[in-house]
Design a protein around this motif. Sequence first.
Motif, PDB file in Angstrom:
ATOM      1  N   ALA A 215     -29.910  20.694  21.704  1.00 28.67           N
ATOM      2  CA  ALA A 215     -29.048  20.549  22.891  1.00 28.67           C
ATOM      3  C   ALA A 215     -28.935  21.898  23.592  1.00 28.67           C
ATOM      4  CB  ALA A 215     -27.673  20.037  22.482  1.00 28.67           C
ATOM      5  N   ASP A 216     -28.788  21.856  24.910  1.00 34.13           N
ATOM      6  CA  ASP A 216     -28.687  23.117  25.660  1.00 34.13           C
ATOM      7  C   ASP A 216     -27.266  23.657  25.616  1.00 34.13           C
ATOM      8  OD1 ASP A 216     -27.322  22.412  28.565  1.00 34.13           O
ATOM      9  OD2 ASP A 216     -28.453  20.727  27.742  1.00 34.13           O
TER      10      ASP A 216
ATOM     11  N   HIS B 169     -34.020  11.462  25.207  1.00 34.66           N
ATOM     12  CA  HIS B 169     -34.292  11.915  23.837  1.00 34.66           C
ATOM     13  C   HIS B 169     -35.019  13.267  23.826  1.00 34.66           C
ATOM     14  CE1 HIS B 169     -32.765   8.776  21.285  1.00 34.66           C
ATOM     15  NE2 HIS B 169     -33.415   7.827  21.920  1.00 34.66           N
ATOM     16  N   GLU B 170     -35.039  13.941  24.978  1.00 33.08           N
ATOM     17  CA  GLU B 170     -35.688  15.251  25.032  1.00 33.08           C
ATOM     18  C   GLU B 170     -34.794  16.332  24.424  1.00 33.08           C
ATOM     19  OE1 GLU B 170     -39.098  15.847  26.339  1.00 33.08           O
ATOM     20  OE2 GLU B 170     -38.710  13.832  25.598  1.00 33.08           O
ATOM     21  N   ASN B 171     -35.414  17.279  23.748  1.00 36.67           N
ATOM     22  CA  ASN B 171     -34.690  18.406  23.156  1.00 36.67           C
ATOM     23  C   ASN B 171     -34.789  19.629  24.051  1.00 36.67           C
ATOM     24  OD1 ASN B 171     -34.079  16.826  20.890  1.00 36.67           O
ATOM     25  ND2 ASN B 171     -35.968  17.428  19.842  1.00 36.67           N
ATOM     26  N   ALA B 172     -33.762  20.444  24.027  1.00 36.94           N
ATOM     27  CA  ALA B 172     -33.696  21.607  24.919  1.00 36.94           C
ATOM     28  C   ALA B 172     -34.870  22.553  24.733  1.00 36.94           C
ATOM     29  CB  ALA B 172     -32.376  22.350  24.700  1.00 36.94           C
ATOM     30  N   ASN B 173     -35.410  22.644  23.522  1.00 36.09           N
ATOM     31  CA  ASN B 173     -36.494  23.591  23.244  1.00 36.09           C
ATOM     32  C   ASN B 173     -37.885  23.009  23.470  1.00 36.09           C
ATOM     33  OD1 ASN B 173     -36.795  21.853  21.097  1.00 36.09           O
ATOM     34  ND2 ASN B 173     -36.236  23.343  19.515  1.00 36.09           N
ATOM     35  N   GLY B 174     -37.969  21.814  24.030  1.00 35.38           N
ATOM     36  CA  GLY B 174     -39.269  21.227  24.335  1.00 35.38           C
ATOM     37  C   GLY B 174     -39.903  20.457  23.195  1.00 35.38           C
TER      38      GLY B 174
ATOM     39  N   TRP C  16     -35.081  22.245  28.547  1.00 33.87           N
ATOM     40  CA  TRP C  16     -33.782  21.872  29.116  1.00 33.87           C
ATOM     41  C   TRP C  16     -33.733  21.970  30.632  1.00 33.87           C
ATOM     42  CZ3 TRP C  16     -30.392  24.807  31.980  1.00 33.87           C
ATOM     43  CH2 TRP C  16     -30.684  26.175  32.066  1.00 33.87           C
ATOM     44  N   ASP C  17     -34.434  22.964  31.229  1.00 34.74           N
ATOM     45  CA  ASP C  17     -34.363  23.130  32.681  1.00 34.74           C
ATOM     46  C   ASP C  17     -35.259  22.149  33.432  1.00 34.74           C
ATOM     47  OD1 ASP C  17     -36.671  24.319  31.776  1.00 34.74           O
ATOM     48  OD2 ASP C  17     -36.484  26.132  32.982  1.00 34.74           O
ATOM     49  N   GLU C  18     -36.015  21.320  32.685  1.00 42.89           N
ATOM     50  CA  GLU C  18     -36.840  20.278  33.299  1.00 42.89           C
ATOM     51  C   GLU C  18     -36.217  18.889  33.129  1.00 42.89           C
ATOM     52  OE1 GLU C  18     -41.344  21.309  32.553  1.00 42.89           O
ATOM     53  OE2 GLU C  18     -40.216  21.691  30.700  1.00 42.89           O
ATOM     54  N   ILE C  19     -35.082  18.858  32.461  1.00 43.14           N
ATOM     55  CA  ILE C  19     -34.444  17.586  32.115  1.00 43.14           C
ATOM     56  C   ILE C  19     -33.203  17.382  32.978  1.00 43.14           C
ATOM     57  CG2 ILE C  19     -33.450  16.237  30.223  1.00 43.14           C
ATOM     58  CD1 ILE C  19     -34.846  18.260  28.296  1.00 43.14           C
ATOM     59  N   PRO C  20     -33.026  16.205  33.601  1.00 38.07           N
ATOM     60  CA  PRO C  20     -31.812  15.957  34.390  1.00 38.07           C
ATOM     61  C   PRO C  20     -30.558  16.186  33.548  1.00 38.07           C
ATOM     62  CG  PRO C  20     -33.395  14.190  34.732  1.00 38.07           C
ATOM     63  CD  PRO C  20     -33.933  15.032  33.617  1.00 38.07           C
ATOM     64  N   LEU C  21     -29.520  16.724  34.185  1.00 40.52           N
ATOM     65  CA  LEU C  21     -28.270  17.012  33.490  1.00 40.52           C
ATOM     66  C   LEU C  21     -27.735  15.774  32.765  1.00 40.52           C
ATOM     67  CD1 LEU C  21     -25.809  18.798  32.835  1.00 40.52           C
ATOM     68  CD2 LEU C  21     -24.845  18.122  35.066  1.00 40.52           C
ATOM     69  N   PHE C  22     -27.766  14.616  33.431  1.00 40.52           N
ATOM     70  CA  PHE C  22     -27.221  13.411  32.805  1.00 40.52           C
ATOM     71  C   PHE C  22     -27.991  13.045  31.537  1.00 40.52           C
ATOM     72  CE2 PHE C  22     -25.102  11.343  36.798  1.00 40.52           C
ATOM     73  CZ  PHE C  22     -24.251  12.431  36.877  1.00 40.52           C
ATOM     74  N   ALA C  23     -29.298  13.237  31.542  1.00 40.39           N
ATOM     75  CA  ALA C  23     -30.096  12.948  30.350  1.00 40.39           C
ATOM     76  C   ALA C  23     -29.706  13.887  29.212  1.00 40.39           C
ATOM     77  CB  ALA C  23     -31.583  13.083  30.660  1.00 40.39           C
ATOM     78  N   ARG C  24     -29.449  15.144  29.532  1.00 42.75           N
ATOM     79  CA  ARG C  24     -29.059  16.126  28.508  1.00 42.75           C
ATOM     80  C   ARG C  24     -27.695  15.781  27.910  1.00 42.75           C
ATOM     81  NH1 ARG C  24     -28.453  21.295  31.085  1.00 42.75           N
ATOM     82  NH2 ARG C  24     -29.047  20.596  33.152  1.00 42.75           N
ATOM     83  N   ILE C  25     -26.787  15.361  28.770  1.00 43.33           N
ATOM     84  CA  ILE C  25     -25.442  15.005  28.290  1.00 43.33           C
ATOM     85  C   ILE C  25     -25.501  13.778  27.384  1.00 43.33           C
ATOM     86  CG2 ILE C  25     -23.179  14.121  29.015  1.00 43.33           C
ATOM     87  CD1 ILE C  25     -23.443  15.847  31.534  1.00 43.33           C
TER      88      ILE C  25
END
Length: 405
Positions: free
Chosen positions: A176-177, A118-123, A131-140
């Motif tokens: 989203a990133d 549930h993390e947003n790309a902008n923190g 976004w660069d601290e979040i695993p790719l799968f979590a972002r997807i």
Amino acid sequence: MKLDVLGLFAACSYALDCVEAELVHVTNKHAKRVAYMSICTAEQIGISGKPLQDLAACALLHDNALTQYIQEELHSDIAQAAVSQQFPNLGLHCSFGEDNVIKLPFHTDVTNVILYHHENANGSGPFHKKWDEIPLFARIIHLCDLLDVMCRATSFTTDTWQRANDLLLKINGSIADEECVHAFIQAFPEKHFLTLGDDDLDARLWAKVPRIKQDLNFTQIKSLADFFAQIVDYKSPFTSTHSIGVAEHARKLSLFMGLEQETSEKMYLAGALHDIGKVAVGNEILEKPGRLTDEEFTIMKHHAAYTYYILSEIDDFEELRDWAAFHHERLDGTGYPFGRSADELSVPERMMSCVDIYQALTESRPYKQGMSHEKTCSILQDMADKGWLDPDIVTQVDLCFQKEQ
């Protein structure tokens, strides 16, 4: 034991959808649709093989802690959550979910995928990760989950497609990133997007991530069983330890009666799953302390059929499905959901009936104190005398559990 683990997760996803539908009114097959969208998006980024299998598993289980969160954080007030559709301390839901999946048999490292979904790309998410601290799968998963919830489509039309595109434009680079948004757009031109409501979604999902049976030891099986039992038992605090209790007693009775070790392990798993159909029954019935009306009891009885149909989705699981789902059948044919009679009920199925009743009578609930072993066994014997339960198994239950209380 070889198990269709992805099939188990898919069955679990249906149970989770039933709960989530009460909260944010997601439509049928929400978790599977998120899994399919996630897989197609990941393929655009070059993900394949076992990591793709694990992405599907995480997407199917992304809201695995929903019942736990409702009970522990919202104090079981599912009605309040359904009205407000606001969830304070959303990060706690993610933390519970992450802890729950740690022991599940993934192929690769999926650390923090559930935690940060549930993390947003902008923190601006619950943990303030960018976004660069979040695993790719979590972002997807976050992107696909958001799209499916916001669209809330019972059918996918050009209108739905336009809403999704408007949302993508609005959240690109903030919620989203850009990498995931671009991959989603590449994966889902309009024609493909409109198939998300088609009846063959399951077949297309499994074509992309074939369900390969995994050879599991009992420690892994127990972790799976306990995971599913927790989802069921957190649905209602009135029965908060019932499934685990049935699982433990079923295994113990199996070993006491001299059944094979593998059979006792299967009985543990079947016991943990026997009430999974209760997630499709409203809490106003599950938690009613008084006697159910005839109409309410009819609805409650559906849970055994739901268990049967949910577990039917798992490949080569028919034996365990029946052990789990037939726990309210009676030898004289007056039970439910299918009215099976003595010659249609195996020894494990007869055992599960006895164990389920034993556990229900001996466990304490908010509205009653658990019965003694002696009183419980006298009730079981009376049911055996009426032709409902197997008298030989009732005797074994008495001998097996008499020292526990």
